[in-house]
Design a protein around this motif. Structure first.
Motif, PDB file in Angstrom:
ATOM      1  N   ASN A 229       1.244  -7.898 -12.325  1.00 48.16           N
ATOM      2  CA  ASN A 229       0.908  -9.310 -12.119  1.00 48.16           C
ATOM      3  C   ASN A 229       0.583  -9.644 -10.668  1.00 48.16           C
ATOM      4  OD1 ASN A 229       1.205 -10.074 -14.842  1.00 48.16           O
ATOM      5  ND2 ASN A 229       3.430 -10.007 -14.597  1.00 48.16           N
ATOM      6  N   ASN A 230       1.461  -9.252  -9.766  1.00 48.78           N
ATOM      7  CA  ASN A 230       1.197  -9.557  -8.359  1.00 48.78           C
ATOM      8  C   ASN A 230       1.769  -8.462  -7.465  1.00 48.78           C
ATOM      9  OD1 ASN A 230       0.199 -11.005  -6.226  1.00 48.78           O
ATOM     10  ND2 ASN A 230       1.970 -12.357  -6.070  1.00 48.78           N
ATOM     11  N   PRO A 231       1.157  -7.273  -7.504  1.00 48.52           N
ATOM     12  CA  PRO A 231       1.690  -6.153  -6.717  1.00 48.52           C
ATOM     13  C   PRO A 231       1.399  -6.317  -5.225  1.00 48.52           C
ATOM     14  CG  PRO A 231      -0.371  -5.522  -7.752  1.00 48.52           C
ATOM     15  CD  PRO A 231      -0.063  -6.914  -8.227  1.00 48.52           C
ATOM     16  N   GLN A 232       2.249  -5.703  -4.403  1.00 49.39           N
ATOM     17  CA  GLN A 232       1.984  -5.702  -2.954  1.00 49.39           C
ATOM     18  C   GLN A 232       0.746  -4.858  -2.654  1.00 49.39           C
ATOM     19  OE1 GLN A 232       6.337  -4.635  -2.417  1.00 49.39           O
ATOM     20  NE2 GLN A 232       5.801  -5.253  -0.349  1.00 49.39           N
ATOM     21  N   TYR A 233       0.605  -3.754  -3.387  1.00 49.00           N
ATOM     22  CA  TYR A 233      -0.495  -2.822  -3.133  1.00 49.00           C
ATOM     23  C   TYR A 233      -1.249  -2.514  -4.423  1.00 49.00           C
ATOM     24  CZ  TYR A 233       2.206  -1.899   1.123  1.00 49.00           C
ATOM     25  OH  TYR A 233       2.893  -2.033   2.301  1.00 49.00           O
ATOM     26  N   THR A 234      -2.557  -2.392  -4.293  1.00 47.31           N
ATOM     27  CA  THR A 234      -3.380  -1.930  -5.411  1.00 47.31           C
ATOM     28  C   THR A 234      -4.044  -0.620  -4.993  1.00 47.31           C
ATOM     29  OG1 THR A 234      -3.792  -4.150  -6.280  1.00 47.31           O
ATOM     30  CG2 THR A 234      -5.388  -2.445  -6.857  1.00 47.31           C
ATOM     31  N   ILE A 235      -3.798   0.403  -5.781  1.00 50.00           N
ATOM     32  CA  ILE A 235      -4.441   1.699  -5.536  1.00 50.00           C
ATOM     33  C   ILE A 235      -5.782   1.675  -6.264  1.00 50.00           C
ATOM     34  CG2 ILE A 235      -4.317   4.194  -5.935  1.00 50.00           C
ATOM     35  CD1 ILE A 235      -1.195   3.818  -5.914  1.00 50.00           C
ATOM     36  N   VAL A 236      -6.865   1.755  -5.496  1.00 51.24           N
ATOM     37  CA  VAL A 236      -8.209   1.724  -6.066  1.00 51.24           C
ATOM     38  C   VAL A 236      -8.710   3.157  -6.215  1.00 51.24           C
ATOM     39  CG1 VAL A 236     -10.599   0.977  -5.697  1.00 51.24           C
ATOM     40  CG2 VAL A 236      -8.717  -0.539  -5.042  1.00 51.24           C
ATOM     41  N   VAL A 237      -9.064   3.529  -7.438  1.00 47.33           N
ATOM     42  CA  VAL A 237      -9.618   4.859  -7.716  1.00 47.33           C
ATOM     43  C   VAL A 237     -11.029   4.657  -8.262  1.00 47.33           C
ATOM     44  CG1 VAL A 237      -9.312   7.030  -8.974  1.00 47.33           C
ATOM     45  CG2 VAL A 237      -7.305   5.658  -8.345  1.00 47.33           C
ATOM     46  N   GLU A 238     -12.023   5.065  -7.484  1.00 48.89           N
ATOM     47  CA  GLU A 238     -13.426   4.939  -7.898  1.00 48.89           C
ATOM     48  C   GLU A 238     -14.031   6.341  -7.933  1.00 48.89           C
ATOM     49  OE1 GLU A 238     -15.701   2.375  -8.478  1.00 48.89           O
ATOM     50  OE2 GLU A 238     -14.260   0.720  -8.409  1.00 48.89           O
ATOM     51  N   ILE A 239     -14.383   6.787  -9.129  1.00 45.55           N
ATOM     52  CA  ILE A 239     -14.953   8.132  -9.259  1.00 45.55           C
ATOM     53  C   ILE A 239     -16.452   8.030  -9.515  1.00 45.55           C
ATOM     54  CG2 ILE A 239     -14.994  10.201 -10.720  1.00 45.55           C
ATOM     55  CD1 ILE A 239     -11.954   9.875 -11.005  1.00 45.55           C
ATOM     56  N   ARG A 250      -4.377  -4.590  -0.088  1.00 45.54           N
ATOM     57  CA  ARG A 250      -3.471  -5.728  -0.269  1.00 45.54           C
ATOM     58  C   ARG A 250      -4.236  -6.913  -0.849  1.00 45.54           C
ATOM     59  NH1 ARG A 250      -2.420  -7.129   5.331  1.00 45.54           N
ATOM     60  NH2 ARG A 250      -4.263  -5.868   5.782  1.00 45.54           N
ATOM     61  N   ASP A 251      -3.504  -7.839  -1.435  1.00 47.86           N
ATOM     62  CA  ASP A 251      -4.074  -9.120  -1.907  1.00 47.86           C
ATOM     63  C   ASP A 251      -5.221  -8.956  -2.899  1.00 47.86           C
ATOM     64  OD1 ASP A 251      -2.338 -10.722  -0.274  1.00 47.86           O
ATOM     65  OD2 ASP A 251      -3.566 -10.207   1.453  1.00 47.86           O
ATOM     66  N   TYR A 252      -5.126  -7.945  -3.749  1.00 48.73           N
ATOM     67  CA  TYR A 252      -6.194  -7.672  -4.718  1.00 48.73           C
ATOM     68  C   TYR A 252      -6.321  -8.805  -5.735  1.00 48.73           C
ATOM     69  CZ  TYR A 252      -8.947  -4.714  -7.961  1.00 48.73           C
ATOM     70  OH  TYR A 252      -9.918  -4.187  -8.764  1.00 48.73           O
ATOM     71  N   VAL A 253      -5.181  -9.358  -6.135  1.00 49.67           N
ATOM     72  CA  VAL A 253      -5.193 -10.466  -7.103  1.00 49.67           C
ATOM     73  C   VAL A 253      -5.662 -11.747  -6.417  1.00 49.67           C
ATOM     74  CG1 VAL A 253      -3.825 -11.832  -8.722  1.00 49.67           C
ATOM     75  CG2 VAL A 253      -3.317  -9.402  -8.409  1.00 49.67           C
ATOM     76  N   LEU A 254      -5.069 -12.040  -5.258  1.00 50.14           N
ATOM     77  CA  LEU A 254      -5.412 -13.254  -4.510  1.00 50.14           C
ATOM     78  C   LEU A 254      -6.906 -13.301  -4.190  1.00 50.14           C
ATOM     79  CD1 LEU A 254      -4.344 -15.793  -2.918  1.00 50.14           C
ATOM     80  CD2 LEU A 254      -4.190 -14.279  -0.929  1.00 50.14           C
ATOM     81  N   PHE A 255      -7.472 -12.151  -3.807  1.00 49.01           N
ATOM     82  CA  PHE A 255      -8.890 -12.088  -3.422  1.00 49.01           C
ATOM     83  C   PHE A 255      -9.795 -11.709  -4.591  1.00 49.01           C
ATOM     84  CE2 PHE A 255      -7.553 -10.993   1.220  1.00 49.01           C
ATOM     85  CZ  PHE A 255      -7.194 -12.328   1.424  1.00 49.01           C
ATOM     86  N   ARG A 256      -9.336 -12.005  -5.810  1.00 46.47           N
ATOM     87  CA  ARG A 256     -10.173 -11.876  -7.010  1.00 46.47           C
ATOM     88  C   ARG A 256     -10.805 -10.489  -7.151  1.00 46.47           C
ATOM     89  NH1 ARG A 256      -7.524 -15.630  -7.764  1.00 46.47           N
ATOM     90  NH2 ARG A 256      -8.115 -17.777  -8.178  1.00 46.47           N
ATOM     91  N   LYS A 257      -9.961  -9.462  -7.064  1.00 44.03           N
ATOM     92  CA  LYS A 257     -10.432  -8.071  -7.212  1.00 44.03           C
ATOM     93  C   LYS A 257     -11.495  -7.713  -6.166  1.00 44.03           C
ATOM     94  CE  LYS A 257     -11.440  -8.005 -11.665  1.00 44.03           C
ATOM     95  NZ  LYS A 257     -11.648  -7.451 -13.009  1.00 44.03           N
TER      96      LYS A 257
END
Length: 306
Positions: A229-239, A250-257
């Motif tokens: 829901n509101n993690p401190q960190y988002t690990i982005v994996v783009e293959i 940081r702030d992945y949810v707040l900044f709309r992905k």
């Protein structure tokens, strides 16, 4: 030569965009992201050429703000003024001088940020030199989120990439054991989620990648916990093809992905468009790796394209 100047000012062209009867040049640009490359992965809708232009403009503006104007060597500065003694009446010499100046200024302009072939449609990769992509992109999004000032038309998402490795499970496990340390190795800890997207790649399993990476984060410190829901960190994996691009943001949810179009909308506007924007939007892309039931449900969820 004019051809050299054209190469110097070339930006990434969409696939199949060469005029009829003229084959698209192969290998004219910098090659695809390779392991150990840092940069910014940008998604757009169709217009890749315009996307690159917008990216250079936006990154240049904030790059100068955060890191100061780029510094160039004496050799490069001399290059732009080295033809002063040539006879100005000589058309060929004047043209040569102009082409040299265009090339020199372009090389300077692209030094901090350089577009490279991404290997996927509607995706642009900007290689960065001497800057922290995570800090720069976070700063851009924070500013846009605060001011609500729209600065781009075709750029959709802007994801910092601070590490790349080969997109094979063994390579990814070995690489992330060290890569994740600054955020997750004890005494560091945090709540996290993993978002995963693969393009032009069919040999990787979404569920396996999520499970393995979540396991590595847990092994670095058992206090690291999944929070969708509101993690401190988002690990982005783009293959993309055989390259895995990684970042921890940081702030992945707040900044709309990290979507530049969404982040400038007012909260009211956002709520009208999508009443439950945060949870639903997230669940469509976020990895649910804690239980078998969650893993099963993640298969049913459609991935976002952008």
């Amino acid at each position: 030569s004019l051809a050299a100047a054209e190469r110097a000012t070339r930006v990434l062209a969409p696939r199949g965009s060469a005029p009829a009867g003229r084959p698209r040049r192969v290998g004219a640009g910098v090659r695809s992201p390779v392991p150990a490359m840092r940069g910014i992965l940008i998604t757009c809708n169709m217009n890749e050429r315009k996307c690159v232009g917008e990216a250079y403009s936006l990154l240049g503006e904030y790059g100068d703000l955060l890191y100061g104007p780029e510094q160039f060597s004496d050799h490069e500065e001399r290059l732009s003024g080295s033809d002063r003694e040539e006879d100005e009446d000589d058309v060929e010499a004047a043209l040569k001088k102009e082409v040299g100046q265009i090339r020199a200024s372009t090389e300077q302009k692209l030094r901090r940020f350089q577009s490279v072939e991404s290997g996927a449609n509607n995706v642009v990769f900007i290689r960065t030199q001497g800057i922290e992509p995570e800090n720069l992109v976070h700063h851009i999004l924070k500013d846009m989120h605060t001011t609500k000032k729209k600065k781009t038309r075709v750029i959709l998402r802007m994801l910092p990439i601070s590490g790349t490795c080969k997109a094979f499970m063994e390579d990814m496990k070995k690489y992330t054991e060290t890569f994740f340390e600054p955020w997750f190795k004890a005494p560091n800890k945090g709540t996290f989620q993993i978002v995963y997207k693969a393009r032009n790649n069919s040999h990787m399993s979404r569920e396996e990648v999520i499970k393995e990476l979540a396991g590595i984060v847990g092994s670095l410190n058992p206090e690291n916990k999944v929070d969708l829901n509101n993690p401190q960190y988002t690990i982005v994996v783009e293959i993309i093809k055989t390259v895995c691009c990684l970042s921890v943001v940081r702030d992945y949810v707040l900044f709309r992905k990290y979507n530049l179009q969404e982040v400038v909308k007012s909260n009211k506007e956002d709520a009208q468009q999508n009443p439950s924007s945060v949870t639903e939007e997230q669940n469509s892309e976020v990895a649910k790796a804690e239980t078998e039931e969650q893993e099963k449900s993640s298969k049913e969820v459609k991935e976002d394209n952008k």
